[in-house]
Design a protein around this motif. Structure first.
Motif, short mmCIF file in Angstrom:
data_model
loop_
_atom_site.label_atom_id
_atom_site.label_comp_id
_atom_site.label_asym_id
_atom_site.label_seq_id
_atom_site.Cartn_x
_atom_site.Cartn_y
_atom_site.Cartn_z
N LEU A 65 0.70 -1.01 0.09
CA LEU A 65 -0.33 -0.31 -0.04
C LEU A 65 0.78 1.09 -0.49
O LEU A 65 0.56 1.34 0.92
CB LEU A 65 -1.00 -0.21 0.96
N PRO A 66 2.08 1.07 -1.04
CA PRO A 66 2.56 2.65 -0.79
C PRO A 66 2.13 4.31 -0.45
O PRO A 66 2.89 4.55 -0.08
CB PRO A 66 3.14 2.44 -2.98
N ASP A 67 0.59 3.94 -1.14
CA ASP A 67 0.29 5.16 -1.00
C ASP A 67 -0.51 5.48 0.35
O ASP A 67 -1.19 6.96 0.63
CB ASP A 67 -1.33 5.13 -2.16
N GLU A 68 -0.43 4.47 1.18
CA GLU A 68 -1.27 4.98 2.64
C GLU A 68 -0.19 5.43 3.76
O GLU A 68 1.23 4.64 3.29
CB GLU A 68 -1.86 3.62 2.40
N ASP A 69 -0.12 5.36 4.79
CA ASP A 69 0.80 6.10 5.98
C ASP A 69 0.02 4.88 6.71
O ASP A 69 -1.00 4.74 7.55
CB ASP A 69 0.14 7.50 6.34
N VAL A 70 0.70 3.89 6.81
CA VAL A 70 0.38 2.41 8.05
C VAL A 70 1.67 2.45 9.00
O VAL A 70 2.60 2.57 8.65
CB VAL A 70 1.21 1.17 7.06
N ALA A 71 0.80 2.61 10.29
CA ALA A 71 1.92 2.82 11.40
C ALA A 71 1.82 1.59 12.01
O ALA A 71 1.96 0.33 10.77
CB ALA A 71 0.75 3.06 12.19
N GLU A 72 2.78 1.62 12.01
CA GLU A 72 3.23 -0.13 13.47
C GLU A 72 2.37 -0.86 13.62
O GLU A 72 2.48 -1.63 14.27
CB GLU A 72 4.41 0.06 14.30
N ASP A 73 1.45 0.14 14.25
CA ASP A 73 0.00 -0.42 15.42
C ASP A 73 -0.64 -0.44 14.29
O ASP A 73 -2.12 0.74 13.96
CB ASP A 73 -0.39 0.47 16.99
N LEU A 74 -1.29 -1.79 13.37
CA LEU A 74 -2.40 -1.95 12.62
C LEU A 74 -3.83 -1.52 13.66
O LEU A 74 -4.87 -1.53 12.20
CB LEU A 74 -2.07 -3.12 11.93
N ALA A 75 -4.05 -1.81 14.43
CA ALA A 75 -5.25 -2.03 15.08
C ALA A 75 -5.82 -0.19 14.51
O ALA A 75 -6.72 0.15 14.68
CB ALA A 75 -5.35 -1.81 16.63
N ASP A 76 -4.08 0.88 14.81
CA ASP A 76 -4.33 2.53 14.77
C ASP A 76 -5.69 2.54 13.83
O ASP A 76 -6.23 3.88 13.15
CB ASP A 76 -3.26 2.88 15.80
N CYS A 77 -4.07 2.58 12.24
CA CYS A 77 -5.00 2.50 11.14
C CYS A 77 -6.39 2.41 11.01
O CYS A 77 -7.29 2.30 10.42
CB CYS A 77 -4.36 1.42 10.07
N LEU A 78 -6.71 0.69 11.72
CA LEU A 78 -8.39 0.06 11.51
C LEU A 78 -9.30 1.29 12.29
O LEU A 78 -10.02 2.10 11.79
CB LEU A 78 -8.59 -1.08 12.34
N ASP A 79 -9.07 2.13 13.44
CA ASP A 79 -9.56 2.34 14.03
C ASP A 79 -9.55 3.47 14.12
O ASP A 79 -10.84 4.75 13.42
CB ASP A 79 -8.74 3.13 16.04
N ASN A 80 -8.12 4.67 13.19
CA ASN A 80 -8.72 5.69 12.52
C ASN A 80 -9.11 5.45 11.16
O ASN A 80 -9.10 6.97 10.69
CB ASN A 80 -7.10 6.25 13.00
N SER A 116 -14.04 7.05 2.55
CA SER A 116 -12.75 8.33 2.33
C SER A 116 -11.90 7.17 1.03
O SER A 116 -11.17 8.20 0.43
CB SER A 116 -11.71 8.23 3.38
N LYS A 117 -12.05 6.15 0.18
CA LYS A 117 -11.78 5.89 -0.79
C LYS A 117 -12.78 5.07 -1.10
O LYS A 117 -13.77 4.82 -1.12
CB LYS A 117 -10.75 4.60 -0.02
N PRO A 118 -12.73 4.55 -2.57
CA PRO A 118 -13.60 4.37 -3.68
C PRO A 118 -13.60 2.78 -3.11
O PRO A 118 -13.05 1.86 -2.29
CB PRO A 118 -13.15 4.34 -4.87
N ARG A 119 -15.10 2.52 -3.07
CA ARG A 119 -15.22 1.33 -2.45
C ARG A 119 -14.39 -0.10 -2.98
O ARG A 119 -14.03 -0.60 -1.46
CB ARG A 119 -17.10 0.92 -3.07
N CYS A 120 -13.64 -0.22 -4.11
CA CYS A 120 -13.08 -1.40 -3.80
C CYS A 120 -11.69 -1.23 -3.17
O CYS A 120 -11.40 -2.18 -2.81
CB CYS A 120 -12.70 -1.76 -5.95
N GLU A 121 -11.37 -0.25 -3.81
CA GLU A 121 -10.39 0.45 -2.84
C GLU A 121 -10.23 0.22 -1.19
O GLU A 121 -9.33 -0.37 -0.68
CB GLU A 121 -9.24 1.45 -3.00
#
Length: 82
Positions: free
Chosen positions: A38-53, A58-63
């Motif tokens: 996912l080069p266009d995403e800001d992936v944090a080390e805590d993946l649960a935070d990625c989902l929580d935030n 905010s993206k097209p449905r398929c993405e």
């Protein structure tokens, strides 16, 4: 009074940085692989935070579906340890 504060500090155990475990190394590798997928995403080390935030819609449905699935799969891999 300042002498008492210094005395209290003198008795404190020194803070030693925690050693990275094999589990930590594996989690970091999985996060790195996810960031490469996912080069266009800001992936944090805590993946649960990625989902929580994440803001739904905010993206097209398929993405959005692909992003959420990849993050969840990475979290599952880390939980399994392989």
């Amino acid at each position: 009074m300042a002498v008492r504060a210094r005395r209290r500090m003198a008795w404190r155990k020194p803070v030693v940085p925690r050693q990275r475990t094999a589990q930590d190394e594996f989690a970091a590798r999985v996060c790195s692989e996810l960031a490469a997928d996912l080069p266009d995403e800001d992936v944090a080390e805590d993946l649960a935070d990625c989902l929580d935030n994440y803001v739904m819609g905010s993206k097209p449905r398929c993405e959005e579906v692909e992003y959420l699935e990849l993050v969840q799969e990475a979290m599952d891999r880390i939980a399994r340890g392989h």
